[in-house]
Design an enzyme around this catalytic site. Sequence first.
Site, PDB file in Angstrom:
ATOM      1  N   ASP A 189       0.858  -1.183   0.000  1.00  0.00           N
ATOM      2  CA  ASP A 189       0.000   0.000   0.000  1.00  0.00           C
ATOM      3  C   ASP A 189       0.891   1.230   0.000  1.00  0.00           C
ATOM      4  O   ASP A 189       1.978   1.228   0.603  1.00  0.00           O
ATOM      5  CB  ASP A 189      -0.911   0.018   1.230  1.00  0.00           C
ATOM      6  CG  ASP A 189      -1.916   1.170   1.161  1.00  0.00           C
ATOM      7  OD1 ASP A 189      -2.934   1.007   0.478  1.00  0.00           O
ATOM      8  OD2 ASP A 189      -1.658   2.218   1.776  1.00  0.00           O
ATOM      9  N   GLU A 229       1.068   5.678   0.296  1.00  0.00           N
ATOM     10  CA  GLU A 229       0.463   6.985   0.538  1.00  0.00           C
ATOM     11  C   GLU A 229       1.171   7.963  -0.387  1.00  0.00           C
ATOM     12  O   GLU A 229       2.395   7.865  -0.593  1.00  0.00           O
ATOM     13  CB  GLU A 229       0.611   7.403   2.008  1.00  0.00           C
ATOM     14  CG  GLU A 229      -0.033   6.439   2.990  1.00  0.00           C
ATOM     15  CD  GLU A 229      -1.506   6.201   2.751  1.00  0.00           C
ATOM     16  OE1 GLU A 229      -2.187   7.122   2.241  1.00  0.00           O
ATOM     17  OE2 GLU A 229      -1.991   5.091   3.046  1.00  0.00           O
ATOM     18  N   HIS A 242      -5.384   4.923   6.450  1.00  0.00           N
ATOM     19  CA  HIS A 242      -4.641   5.733   5.480  1.00  0.00           C
ATOM     20  C   HIS A 242      -3.168   5.863   5.858  1.00  0.00           C
ATOM     21  O   HIS A 242      -2.529   6.856   5.481  1.00  0.00           O
ATOM     22  CB  HIS A 242      -5.282   7.117   5.302  1.00  0.00           C
ATOM     23  CG  HIS A 242      -6.646   7.055   4.689  1.00  0.00           C
ATOM     24  ND1 HIS A 242      -6.871   6.659   3.398  1.00  0.00           N
ATOM     25  CD2 HIS A 242      -7.876   7.324   5.219  1.00  0.00           C
ATOM     26  CE1 HIS A 242      -8.166   6.689   3.142  1.00  0.00           C
ATOM     27  NE2 HIS A 242      -8.803   7.090   4.236  1.00  0.00           N
ATOM     28  N   ASP A 254      -2.803  -0.175   6.333  1.00  0.00           N
ATOM     29  CA  ASP A 254      -3.682  -0.534   5.219  1.00  0.00           C
ATOM     30  C   ASP A 254      -3.240  -1.837   4.557  1.00  0.00           C
ATOM     31  O   ASP A 254      -4.077  -2.641   4.125  1.00  0.00           O
ATOM     32  CB  ASP A 254      -3.715   0.591   4.187  1.00  0.00           C
ATOM     33  CG  ASP A 254      -4.538   1.787   4.665  1.00  0.00           C
ATOM     34  OD1 ASP A 254      -4.986   1.768   5.826  1.00  0.00           O
ATOM     35  OD2 ASP A 254      -4.707   2.743   3.880  1.00  0.00           O
TER      36      ASP A 254
END
Length: 592
Positions: free
Chosen positions: A40, A42, A182, A187
């Site tokens: 994942d 960001e 997040h 995540d």
Amino acid sequence: MSRSSAPTGSTGPTPPPREAQLSFDELGRPLRDLTFCVVDLETTGGSAAHGAMITEIGAVKVRGGEVLGEFQTLVNPHTSIPPFISVLTGITNTMVADSPGIESALPAFLEFAAGCVLVAHNAPFDVGFLRHFAAEQQRPWPRFEVVDTAKIARRVITRDDAPNCKLSSLAQVFGATTTPNHRALADARATVDVLHGLFGRLGSVGVQTLEELQTFSARVSPAQRKKRHLAEHLPHAPGVYLFRDDRERVLYVGTSRDLRTRVRSYFTASETRSRMGEMVRLASRVDHVECATPLEAQVRELRLIAEHKPRYNRRSRFPEKMHFIKLTREPWPRLSLVARVLEDDADYLGPFSSKKAAESCLSALHETFPVRQCTERLARRPSRTACVLAEMGKCLAPCDGSVDELSYAALVRRVRDTLLRRPDDVVETINHRMSLLAADERFEEAGTHRDRLASFVRAAARTQRLSALSACPEVVAARREDDGRWAVHVVRHGRLAGAGVIPPATDAHGYVDLLRAAAETVRSAPGPVPAASPEETEKILRWLESPQVRLVDVTGEWACPVAGAGGHLAVHDAVADSRRALERAGAATVAP
């Protein structure tokens, strides 16, 4: 039809047998034996191509339900993080100030993920960012296989399970031990639980391997999946497959360059056509005909569909249903719509795939040439009353003696030349008519004339191309295939009579001579009709006209008129493409 890989008893040459080796696609890689890297990211925005940067990478490596390791790093984006992103993720400029840049973080992640199957929720986003920066660093992108949990969830999760397929919603459905917030690692951990939850759901419907996971569709029922064994005996070779029911009736005929892979897809792939699902449920056996070349497979498919008329095939079932425009041979010739070609020395235009197209083309011809349209056979010296078409100037009216035989014969010669060689008279007449209508803003009528002209041009071009090949007693051609071997086809009067692939270390001329000797004997058909179905001959023509085909020998003359209808096709094809594009755009605009 003769071919190199003919069945026992054939007189055709046979290549040495090919050793078969099972591929991963056949064996299937059990999910429990694979290592997955769930990742994942960001980021500062939604698109790396538009300048968004990665601010955090989190990943979890799992195998057989066991966590093998985790990877987490903040990434300095070398740009200010937008305030709303900081609010969403909790990642601030201060937090990433001393973190490595993507030029260091990406190689570390790729090393961690090496040899794994990548997993992400909405994988195109995460994998797209990673690939973008790998390309920016001129770093080769590993050949990762990718699983998208969001895509799979949309095929598995119903509205009763969750209102949507967001990660937070799925985490609740599957009771994830980590709540997505997040942040990349959290995540990723939640995505691991979602992945395992999806595995559990899919296992109950027979999905056990990565191949089945990647091709899963909810429309492929467990009953369909249980019939995978029907494809096990099929070879990895071009050919035709026939689905049969328990009463030996042929349900469906198809063709493929790889029989086993194609047929397996009916049981494991995203086959969303409901009629195909119904067909598979009825199937109890799959027969096959192995072919030497893909072209032979396409031709055999057409012949088998015409022979068996399977209920689940929509196309090519009735090749005998054809329409032609005939220029009759009689004292006062006329244009007539007929269903077949006779050996009567008349001239024919066609075949047309539908009566509507034939009638449209006939209208274009009648608008250009004032030949008679009455259906009665006229004596050489008729004495009748002229019809309304004569009063409108659309018929020379031989019925009442308004035209002499020589003048009418000259008109018929122009019609024959238009059908067989030059379409210019029709093209110029209809284009002029369209211009006048458009100038008067009568666009709908102009469109009708445009469609008539397109029907004529396509029919004339088709007739000229089919007639040219059908007139040749034999055409032998070869092409080097992707595997380096030469595919050879023998075509007689427009029908595929022999097909083969020259084996390695074989005398090419000797092989071709053997193939020609074993090829099917074919007699010519009347008029422009080939000795096969028009659809078969068109497939042969497309192959003959494809790049790198070499003509080995031509018996007869294979040529189309220099000023033929083919020169006008590009314009009408472009118009048709534009209309289809506009229709698609309009449908998309009004769609809910």
